[in-house]
Design an enzyme around this catalytic site. Sequence first.
Site, PDB file in Angstrom:
ATOM      1  N   CYS A 126     -19.686  19.338 -11.614  1.00 30.48           N
ATOM      2  CA  CYS A 126     -21.036  18.961 -11.149  1.00 30.48           C
ATOM      3  C   CYS A 126     -21.192  17.446 -10.998  1.00 30.48           C
ATOM      4  O   CYS A 126     -21.686  16.962  -9.970  1.00 30.48           O
ATOM      5  CB  CYS A 126     -22.096  19.508 -12.092  1.00 30.48           C
ATOM      6  SG  CYS A 126     -21.693  19.391 -13.822  1.00 30.48           S
ATOM      7  N   HIS A 234     -28.218  15.871 -13.666  1.00 32.93           N
ATOM      8  CA  HIS A 234     -27.375  14.766 -14.117  1.00 32.93           C
ATOM      9  C   HIS A 234     -27.750  13.506 -13.331  1.00 32.93           C
ATOM     10  O   HIS A 234     -28.067  13.593 -12.136  1.00 32.93           O
ATOM     11  CB  HIS A 234     -25.897  15.054 -13.861  1.00 32.93           C
ATOM     12  CG  HIS A 234     -25.292  16.120 -14.728  1.00 32.93           C
ATOM     13  ND1 HIS A 234     -25.904  16.644 -15.840  1.00 32.93           N
ATOM     14  CD2 HIS A 234     -24.100  16.766 -14.601  1.00 32.93           C
ATOM     15  CE1 HIS A 234     -25.117  17.567 -16.381  1.00 32.93           C
ATOM     16  NE2 HIS A 234     -24.011  17.671 -15.660  1.00 32.93           N
TER      17      HIS A 234
END
Length: 330
Positions: A126, A234
């Site tokens: 990711c 994130h």
Amino acid sequence: MKLAVVGATGLVGQEILKVLEERNFPFDELYLVASAKSVGQAMKFKGKEYKIKSIEETCKLAPDVAIFSAGGGTSLEWAPKFAEVGTIVIDNSSAWRMDPTKKLIVPEINGHEITIDDRIIANPNCSTIQMVLALAPLHVKYKLKRIVVSTYQSVTGTGKDAVQQMMNERQGIDGPKVYPHPIDMNALPHIDSFLDNGYTKEEMKMVNETRKILGDQSIGVTSTTVRIPSIGGHSEAVNVQFDNDFNISEVRSILATTPGVIVQDDPKNNVYPMPINSKGRDEVFVGRIRRDESQPNTLNMWIVADNLRKGAATNAVQIAEFMMERSLVV
Ligand code: 2RA
């Protein structure tokens, strides 16, 4: 079209199902697969009830596409078995990403590498996906020389139990620990395990996967990956040096016209990407775009994305869509 979701009960598996529904992904049969303890349990999808199947049973059913998000061990053992029965496996784990015979795909960047012969396709990490989506067009224009990235990663990247640890700590409840230290009100420079070179596996994923996806082993990459008590996505502070100089307004317009990227950059009005705004979104958000005056041809930017969406589920479903659109799923 027979579709399997392996790891259907996990955070990413649940997000994969959400994305499949939102994008009205076409299938005739759906197999939801989870660990032995969940086999036989009912799960609802698009108003229909499905019984969770075992991975053994599902392999025998030879789905056309199987999206895996069940950990590296399961992928290492079962992806080849599914491939043997003709299934195209899109794997979210790190198991196959650096295998030289396997493709590591962000469709917008290197989807063209996929061929009819590919049976196991790796979904990148990711934290890598969101960074390379923003950097790829700048690499084409200015040629990347070196990347220094520091990440601020959501506990959702670890999974349900990590989110629970954070919430328990926040509410003063004692409970199971996933991390070696408290996560709430803290920051852990420790994602995945440490290697002999002093970096973590997460940090080396960003180094190695970035070079593979961009197809350029000459790019210098160094990273520090940090877990923070947040959900929603994130965040990454990225410092990039190019071979060639750039023009900031040109950088902005390149990013603003890159599919899947949204520029949010008006700091004077407190406009910049934040995880609370990326949650549930499929785009990668870029802001704090500014020249690094400390060295030539160098740029700073702030990149945020929902790690469960474009960082995992959406990218995996987009790979399946990409292949179907090009008749690579037969
Ligand atoms: C994490 N990127 O955030 C890793 C795996 N999802 O923990």
